[in-house]
Design an enzyme around this catalytic site. Sequence first.
Site, short mmCIF file in Angstrom:
data_model
loop_
_atom_site.label_atom_id
_atom_site.label_comp_id
_atom_site.label_asym_id
_atom_site.label_seq_id
_atom_site.Cartn_x
_atom_site.Cartn_y
_atom_site.Cartn_z
N LYS A 14 16.80 85.52 25.24
CA LYS A 14 17.84 86.20 26.02
C LYS A 14 17.87 87.70 25.71
O LYS A 14 17.96 88.52 26.61
CB LYS A 14 19.22 85.59 25.74
CG LYS A 14 19.33 84.10 26.09
CD LYS A 14 20.76 83.60 25.93
CE LYS A 14 21.30 83.67 24.51
NZ LYS A 14 20.67 82.72 23.57
N ARG A 89 29.87 80.83 25.67
CA ARG A 89 29.23 79.78 24.89
C ARG A 89 30.06 78.51 24.81
O ARG A 89 29.64 77.53 24.20
CB ARG A 89 29.02 80.28 23.46
CG ARG A 89 27.60 80.74 23.16
CD ARG A 89 27.62 81.34 21.78
NE ARG A 89 26.38 81.26 21.09
CZ ARG A 89 25.53 82.28 20.94
NH1 ARG A 89 25.75 83.44 21.53
NH2 ARG A 89 24.44 82.13 20.22
N ARG A 128 11.25 85.33 13.71
CA ARG A 128 12.05 86.53 13.89
C ARG A 128 12.73 86.91 12.57
O ARG A 128 12.90 88.08 12.26
CB ARG A 128 13.11 86.28 14.98
CG ARG A 128 13.94 87.50 15.32
CD ARG A 128 14.79 87.27 16.56
NE ARG A 128 15.99 86.50 16.25
CZ ARG A 128 16.87 86.07 17.17
NH1 ARG A 128 16.65 86.31 18.45
NH2 ARG A 128 17.93 85.40 16.83
N ARG A 134 18.25 89.50 10.04
CA ARG A 134 19.41 88.65 10.33
C ARG A 134 19.42 87.46 9.38
O ARG A 134 18.50 86.65 9.39
CB ARG A 134 19.37 88.16 11.78
CG ARG A 134 19.92 89.17 12.76
CD ARG A 134 19.85 88.67 14.17
NE ARG A 134 20.52 87.38 14.38
CZ ARG A 134 20.71 86.85 15.58
NH1 ARG A 134 20.28 87.48 16.66
NH2 ARG A 134 21.32 85.69 15.70
N ARG A 146 22.57 76.11 14.46
CA ARG A 146 22.85 76.89 15.67
C ARG A 146 22.42 76.11 16.91
O ARG A 146 23.10 76.15 17.94
CB ARG A 146 22.15 78.25 15.59
CG ARG A 146 22.87 79.19 14.65
CD ARG A 146 21.98 80.27 14.12
NE ARG A 146 21.42 81.12 15.15
CZ ARG A 146 20.38 81.94 14.94
NH1 ARG A 146 19.80 82.00 13.76
NH2 ARG A 146 19.94 82.69 15.91
P1 ADP Z 1 21.34 83.64 19.08
O1 ADP Z 1 21.58 83.34 20.50
O2 ADP Z 1 19.90 83.99 18.79
O3 ADP Z 1 21.88 82.60 18.16
P2 ADP Z 1 23.41 85.70 19.05
O4 ADP Z 1 23.16 87.07 18.57
O5 ADP Z 1 23.74 85.52 20.48
O6 ADP Z 1 22.07 84.94 18.65
O7 ADP Z 1 24.58 85.00 18.18
C1 ADP Z 1 24.57 84.98 16.78
C2 ADP Z 1 25.81 84.26 16.26
O8 ADP Z 1 26.99 84.98 16.68
C3 ADP Z 1 26.04 82.86 16.78
O9 ADP Z 1 25.35 81.89 16.01
C4 ADP Z 1 27.58 82.72 16.65
O10 ADP Z 1 27.95 82.48 15.32
C5 ADP Z 1 28.06 84.11 17.02
N1 ADP Z 1 28.36 84.23 18.47
C6 ADP Z 1 27.71 85.03 19.35
N2 ADP Z 1 28.24 84.91 20.57
C7 ADP Z 1 29.24 84.01 20.49
C8 ADP Z 1 30.16 83.42 21.42
N3 ADP Z 1 30.15 83.78 22.71
N4 ADP Z 1 31.05 82.51 20.96
C9 ADP Z 1 31.08 82.17 19.67
N5 ADP Z 1 30.24 82.65 18.74
C10 ADP Z 1 29.33 83.57 19.13
#
Ligand code: ADP
Length: 192
Positions: A14, A89, A128, A134, A146
């Site tokens: 994404k 999400r 990654r 991260r 996750r």
């Molecule tokens: P990825 O999709 O690779 O897991 P993101 O950068 O989108 O990475 O998200 C990293 C973390 O941030 C998630 O595992 C969660 O803990 C938190 N997070 C991100 N976006 C949301 C969301 N919309 N609702 C709840 N938690 C979120």
Amino acid sequence: MFNIILFGPPGSGKGTQSEKLIAKYNLKHLSTGDLLRSEIAASTPLGLEAKKLMDTGQLVPDEVVIGMISSALDANPDVSGFLFDGFPRTTAQAEALDKLLKLKKTEIGIVLALEVSEEELVKRLLNRGLTSGRSDDTNEAVVRNRIVEYKNKTSIVADYYKKFDKVKHIKGEGTLDEIFDSLSKEIDSKIS
Ligand code: ADP
């Protein structure tokens, strides 16, 4: 305004595809993951709370991310559209987003759902983690958690948008350009 949700599990590409899409279609990129990491970097109370959950691969509470998105929408009144990445999400987040967009007299134009096999996701995320800095990318148990969170809470968000016939599934494996072309074709067919 034309607003897009880029949807898919962690590691589905994404972030990478968002960068290309915002440049091509002149959109404002809103990534809740990036917004949360900025809060962590600035050591805000919100960031410190969120970090504990993110480090174990859990979602942060709906009201936190909805609040961040609401502020970001208000802070960008004159854009030609938003690209939502990593949001919504949960179904509660999707409902809240619909309401916020309605207040702005706009809506989601398309939901592009990237599809990648689970083993490929784990491989990409751990890879990654070698360079991303991260902490949630370096531990396999966290990475797998996750994906579990995605399956339990996030994958159903696609069903929410299916009711409105807005979801297009895209194969998220192949070259970056092939995937970008598939995404662009779906967008072009909606905006032309
Ligand atoms: P990825 O999709 O690779 O897991 P993101 O950068 O989108 O990475 O998200 C990293 C973390 O941030 C998630 O595992 C969660 O803990 C938190 N997070 C991100 N976006 C949301 C969301 N919309 N609702 C709840 N938690 C979120």
